[in-house]
Design an enzyme around this catalytic site. Structure first.
Site, PDB file in Angstrom:
ATOM      1  N   ASP A 190      14.081 -10.410   3.086  1.00  0.00           N
ATOM      2  CA  ASP A 190      13.971  -9.418   2.021  1.00  0.00           C
ATOM      3  C   ASP A 190      13.860  -8.004   2.583  1.00  0.00           C
ATOM      4  O   ASP A 190      14.373  -7.049   1.990  1.00  0.00           O
ATOM      5  CB  ASP A 190      12.754  -9.719   1.153  1.00  0.00           C
ATOM      6  CG  ASP A 190      12.994 -10.888   0.206  1.00  0.00           C
ATOM      7  OD1 ASP A 190      14.134 -11.396   0.166  1.00  0.00           O
ATOM      8  OD2 ASP A 190      12.041 -11.292  -0.491  1.00  0.00           O
ATOM      9  N   ASN A 243      11.964  -1.958  -4.582  1.00  0.00           N
ATOM     10  CA  ASN A 243      10.720  -2.631  -4.974  1.00  0.00           C
ATOM     11  C   ASN A 243       9.699  -1.691  -5.586  1.00  0.00           C
ATOM     12  O   ASN A 243       9.300  -1.867  -6.730  1.00  0.00           O
ATOM     13  CB  ASN A 243      10.080  -3.312  -3.760  1.00  0.00           C
ATOM     14  CG  ASN A 243      10.482  -4.760  -3.624  1.00  0.00           C
ATOM     15  OD1 ASN A 243      11.155  -5.318  -4.485  1.00  0.00           O
ATOM     16  ND2 ASN A 243      10.066  -5.386  -2.546  1.00  0.00           N
ATOM     17  N   ASP A 244       9.261  -0.704  -4.796  1.00  0.00           N
ATOM     18  CA  ASP A 244       8.117   0.068  -5.256  1.00  0.00           C
ATOM     19  C   ASP A 244       7.924   1.356  -4.482  1.00  0.00           C
ATOM     20  O   ASP A 244       8.541   1.590  -3.437  1.00  0.00           O
ATOM     21  CB  ASP A 244       6.836  -0.774  -5.159  1.00  0.00           C
ATOM     22  CG  ASP A 244       6.654  -1.445  -3.794  1.00  0.00           C
ATOM     23  OD1 ASP A 244       6.976  -0.816  -2.770  1.00  0.00           O
ATOM     24  OD2 ASP A 244       6.183  -2.598  -3.758  1.00  0.00           O
ATOM     25  N   ARG A 269      -9.485   5.089   2.357  1.00  0.00           N
ATOM     26  CA  ARG A 269     -10.455   5.747   1.480  1.00  0.00           C
ATOM     27  C   ARG A 269      -9.893   5.886   0.066  1.00  0.00           C
ATOM     28  O   ARG A 269      -8.697   5.789  -0.156  1.00  0.00           O
ATOM     29  CB  ARG A 269     -10.817   7.127   2.042  1.00  0.00           C
ATOM     30  CG  ARG A 269     -11.683   7.070   3.287  1.00  0.00           C
ATOM     31  CD  ARG A 269     -12.172   8.461   3.657  1.00  0.00           C
ATOM     32  NE  ARG A 269     -11.063   9.334   4.022  1.00  0.00           N
ATOM     33  CZ  ARG A 269     -11.169  10.645   4.193  1.00  0.00           C
ATOM     34  NH1 ARG A 269     -12.339  11.243   4.000  1.00  0.00           N
ATOM     35  NH2 ARG A 269     -10.126  11.371   4.524  1.00  0.00           N
ATOM     36  N   ASP A 314      -8.029   2.754  -4.394  1.00  0.00           N
ATOM     37  CA  ASP A 314      -7.490   2.715  -3.031  1.00  0.00           C
ATOM     38  C   ASP A 314      -6.048   3.181  -3.000  1.00  0.00           C
ATOM     39  O   ASP A 314      -5.520   3.519  -1.945  1.00  0.00           O
ATOM     40  CB  ASP A 314      -7.579   1.300  -2.460  1.00  0.00           C
ATOM     41  CG  ASP A 314      -9.002   0.910  -2.071  1.00  0.00           C
ATOM     42  OD1 ASP A 314      -9.899   1.772  -2.202  1.00  0.00           O
ATOM     43  OD2 ASP A 314      -9.210  -0.239  -1.659  1.00  0.00           O
ATOM     44  N   THR A 362       6.989  -8.799  -7.893  1.00  0.00           N
ATOM     45  CA  THR A 362       6.591  -9.965  -7.088  1.00  0.00           C
ATOM     46  C   THR A 362       6.313  -9.578  -5.643  1.00  0.00           C
ATOM     47  O   THR A 362       6.201 -10.448  -4.778  1.00  0.00           O
ATOM     48  CB  THR A 362       7.684 -11.056  -7.129  1.00  0.00           C
ATOM     49  OG1 THR A 362       8.949 -10.481  -6.785  1.00  0.00           O
ATOM     50  CG2 THR A 362       7.773 -11.682  -8.509  1.00  0.00           C
ATOM     51  N   TYR A 406       4.158  -6.159  -3.453  1.00  0.00           N
ATOM     52  CA  TYR A 406       2.800  -5.668  -3.265  1.00  0.00           C
ATOM     53  C   TYR A 406       2.005  -5.680  -4.572  1.00  0.00           C
ATOM     54  O   TYR A 406       0.818  -6.020  -4.612  1.00  0.00           O
ATOM     55  CB  TYR A 406       2.874  -4.257  -2.673  1.00  0.00           C
ATOM     56  CG  TYR A 406       1.566  -3.668  -2.194  1.00  0.00           C
ATOM     57  CD1 TYR A 406       0.389  -4.415  -2.137  1.00  0.00           C
ATOM     58  CD2 TYR A 406       1.517  -2.345  -1.774  1.00  0.00           C
ATOM     59  CE1 TYR A 406      -0.798  -3.859  -1.686  1.00  0.00           C
ATOM     60  CE2 TYR A 406       0.334  -1.775  -1.317  1.00  0.00           C
ATOM     61  CZ  TYR A 406      -0.823  -2.538  -1.280  1.00  0.00           C
ATOM     62  OH  TYR A 406      -1.980  -1.972  -0.837  1.00  0.00           O
ATOM     63  N   LEU A 411       2.068  -7.703  -7.026  1.00  0.00           N
ATOM     64  CA  LEU A 411       1.566  -9.035  -7.340  1.00  0.00           C
ATOM     65  C   LEU A 411       0.259  -9.307  -6.590  1.00  0.00           C
ATOM     66  O   LEU A 411      -0.694  -9.847  -7.153  1.00  0.00           O
ATOM     67  CB  LEU A 411       2.617 -10.092  -6.976  1.00  0.00           C
ATOM     68  CG  LEU A 411       2.277 -11.540  -7.312  1.00  0.00           C
ATOM     69  CD1 LEU A 411       2.103 -11.720  -8.809  1.00  0.00           C
ATOM     70  CD2 LEU A 411       3.356 -12.474  -6.776  1.00  0.00           C
ATOM     71  N   SER A 412       0.204  -8.890  -5.331  1.00  0.00           N
ATOM     72  CA  SER A 412      -1.023  -9.066  -4.541  1.00  0.00           C
ATOM     73  C   SER A 412      -2.165  -8.225  -5.086  1.00  0.00           C
ATOM     74  O   SER A 412      -3.341  -8.571  -4.912  1.00  0.00           O
ATOM     75  CB  SER A 412      -0.760  -8.687  -3.077  1.00  0.00           C
ATOM     76  OG  SER A 412       0.235  -9.509  -2.507  1.00  0.00           O
TER      77      SER A 412
END
Length: 291
Positions: A70, A144-145, A154, A173, A184, A186, A188-189
């Site tokens: 990916d 994706n993002d 921080r 964060d 699906t 980062y 998703l985590s």
């Protein structure tokens, strides 16, 4: 899909099988009189020279073949922002959410593609602009993002507007702005929802928000998202986990749907829900459990 005459190939650099797989593919295409283009790093895998950089290949090609995982596909997808060229992604990695075609399926799938018998799915690209005093400093694409956070983990202080309307301020964060494809990844985590890639939506997902009522939110894909820092600090902007730069409190990050999608060739006999089951280890259908 128009007649295919020229094919660009991108190959992941590290797998030991890359050279054998790539050489076989190049030979197979040339034997059938297709013109093959490879960027310099891919050509070097098979001891060939190339005058082309990665950025040159999409404009010269009627089809792109990506051999890798990916991550390799993400890097190539960004290059197609201004080019209507389909991508056949072949999984040489492990997870392979986006690279649907397994290596044993390569040539049967490729034959269907070359005959014009394959389905193509459009995936949204994000267009991100970094601005200062209304002037665009840089423009980037991502599949994706876009992630905003600090290198030292921080808390960041962000103010978010949608279509020039104030939405909220985050103490977190970080913040993830994702496409349905990226839902699906980062996001998703970080607790974000899974969004079907055909949905016309954008996803904002805070990372470990200080205020627990700050939850992920899905908004229309035609929205323009503007993010500002509310304190004098510097944050890191990362696109697709690969491309990064810094943003200061004097600048604005503007994110919206890009003007052209990525065209991904679908693997025959597979569907999105099947891929979710396989990659996320969901339950099997009843007919499989009976066997």
């Amino acid at each position: 899909m128009d007649a295919i005459k020229s094919i660009g190939i991108f190959c992941k650099q590290k797998p030991l099988i890359s050279q054998e797989v790539l050489q076989e593919l190049v030979d197979w295409l040339r034997e059938r009189n297709y013109k093959v283009f490879m960027p310099q790093d891919t050509a070097a895998i098979v001891q060939e020279d190339s005058p082309d950089s990665s950025e040159d290949i999409p404009a010269k090609s009627d089809l792109l073949i990506v051999l890798g995982g990916d991550g390799t596909l993400l890097s190539v997808a960004r290059l197609t922002e201004n080019h209507e060229v389909p991508i056949l992604a072949v999984n040489l990695g492990s997870l392979g959410f986006l690279t649907e075609v397994a290596l044993p399926e390569l040539y049967s799938t490729l034959e269907n593609v070359l005959k014009g018998q394959s389905a193509v799915e459009d995936r949204m690209l994000l267009r991100t602009r970094l601005k200062r005093n209304g002037k665009v400093l840089r423009t980037d694409a991502s599949l994706n993002d876009v992630v905003i956070n600090k290198r030292d983990a921080r808390i960041v202080n962000l103010e978010v507007h949608v279509n020039d309307q104030y939405m909220t301020s985050y103490r977190a964060d970080g913040l993830i702005i994702a496409t349905p494809t990226g839902s699906t990844a980062y996001s998703l985590s970080a607790g974000g929802p899974i969004i079907h890639p055909s949905m016309n939506a954008l996803l904002l997902c805070p990372i470990c928000p200080f205020t627990l009522t700050n939850r992920p939110i899905v908004i229309p894909d035609r929205a323009v998202i503007q993010v500002n820092l509310t304190t004098q600090e510097t944050v890191q902007i990362t696109l697709d986990g690969q491309l990064g730069y810094e943003m200061t409190s004097e600048e604005t990050l503007e994110v919206q749907r890009g003007p052209t999608p990525v065209h991904l060739i679908q693997a025959p006999g597979k569907n999105y829900y099947q891929i979710l089951r396989q990659k996320l280890h969901w339950g099997r259908p009843a007919e499989d459990r009976k066997q």
